[in-house]
Design a protein around this motif. Structure first.
Motif, short mmCIF file in Angstrom:
data_model
loop_
_atom_site.label_atom_id
_atom_site.label_comp_id
_atom_site.label_asym_id
_atom_site.label_seq_id
_atom_site.Cartn_x
_atom_site.Cartn_y
_atom_site.Cartn_z
N LYS A 299 -2.60 -3.74 -6.16
CA LYS A 299 -1.84 -5.08 -5.45
C LYS A 299 -0.18 -5.06 -4.72
CE LYS A 299 1.74 -6.22 -8.96
NZ LYS A 299 2.09 -6.00 -9.38
N ASP A 300 0.56 -4.64 -4.52
CA ASP A 300 0.89 -4.75 -3.03
C ASP A 300 1.60 -3.15 -2.88
OD1 ASP A 300 2.97 -3.87 -5.40
OD2 ASP A 300 3.78 -5.66 -5.34
N ASP B 28 0.76 -8.12 0.24
CA ASP B 28 0.49 -8.18 -1.15
C ASP B 28 -1.56 -8.44 -0.61
OD1 ASP B 28 2.49 -8.24 -1.90
OD2 ASP B 28 1.99 -9.78 -3.08
N ALA B 29 -2.44 -7.10 -1.43
CA ALA B 29 -3.52 -7.55 -1.45
C ALA B 29 -4.35 -8.78 -2.32
CB ALA B 29 -3.83 -5.93 -1.97
N ASP B 30 -3.55 -9.60 -2.21
CA ASP B 30 -4.68 -10.96 -2.50
C ASP B 30 -4.63 -11.74 -1.85
OD1 ASP B 30 -1.76 -11.54 -2.11
OD2 ASP B 30 -1.67 -11.92 -4.34
N GLU B 31 -5.89 -12.74 -2.46
CA GLU B 31 -5.56 -14.44 -1.06
C GLU B 31 -4.93 -14.56 -0.65
OE1 GLU B 31 -7.30 -16.88 1.22
OE2 GLU B 31 -8.56 -14.95 0.05
N ARG C 175 -3.81 -12.29 2.30
CA ARG C 175 -4.67 -12.46 3.31
C ARG C 175 -4.50 -14.31 4.24
NH1 ARG C 175 -7.88 -9.45 -0.76
NH2 ARG C 175 -8.72 -11.87 -1.06
#
Length: 197
Positions: A138-139, A100-103, A106
């Motif tokens: 977001k994913d 997922d492209a969120d914290e 990462r």
């Protein structure tokens, strides 16, 4: 159904935004299983890489779009056992993390490095790369639905070594501070010129 290398282990599903799995048992250990492993095996061999995503829905959407070398962890933190199992699917032992492209996504990569997991995989001949999703997604599920298979696969082809990814991530706060400083400096310079005219 989730499966390890020894066969079926348990089941799971998604209710609203929460993943539900069978209870842990001697046969069903979430950290030792991968969702979609049986159907991804031959595609991972052909592609010489396996894509590891976080959730069932990501794997289902990608398989439906024709990206078949995809497995998913079972709604838990990615374990060393799952990464090793994924690496064994690819002749060259290449794992592409498409998180997922969120914290949280990462942070998952950072935790794998902090625990030494990625370093141990490297030492055993695996290559782990991190793919960044297309802007605004977001994913992986959302990415393939919004932009299609070709755009998603392009993001995989640009995946970077986990160490380069973490280096870039470490620089992110400094780059943001530098940009803010330059913007503030430009505004001050503009104000001084206007005041001096």
């Amino acid at each position: 159904e989730a499966e390890g290398e020894g066969g079926g282990g348990g089941g799971g599903g998604r209710v609203a935004a929460k993943y539900l799995n069978s209870r842990e048992s001697d046969v069903f250990k979430k950290s030792e299983l991968l969702y979609a492993l049986p159907v991804a095996r031959s595609a991972a061999r052909r592609a010489d890489a396996v894509v590891l995503v976080e959730g069932y829905m990501d794997a289902i959407a990608l398989h439906a779009a024709g990206v078949e070398n995809v497995v998913a962890c079972l709604g838990t933190a990615i374990s060393e056992a799952q990464l090793e199992m994924a690496a064994r699917l690819s002749p060259s032992r290449v794992v592409l993390l498409s998180l997922d492209a969120d914290e949280a996504g990462r942070a998952a990569v950072r935790r794998l490095a902090q625990r030494g997991t990625l370093q141990r995989l490297d030492a055993r001949g695996a290559t782990t790369r991190v793919a960044s999703l297309p802007a605004g997604c977001k994913d992986p599920d959302e990415a393939v639905r919004a932009y299609g298979r070709a755009a998603y696969e392009a993001s995989l082809s640009c995946a970077e070594d986990w160490l380069l990814f973490l280096g870039r991530e470490a620089m992110r706060p400094y780059q943001a501070a530098l940009a803010a400083s330059r913007a503030a400096g430009g505004a001050e310079a503009g104000g001084a010129e206007a005041g001096g005219a």
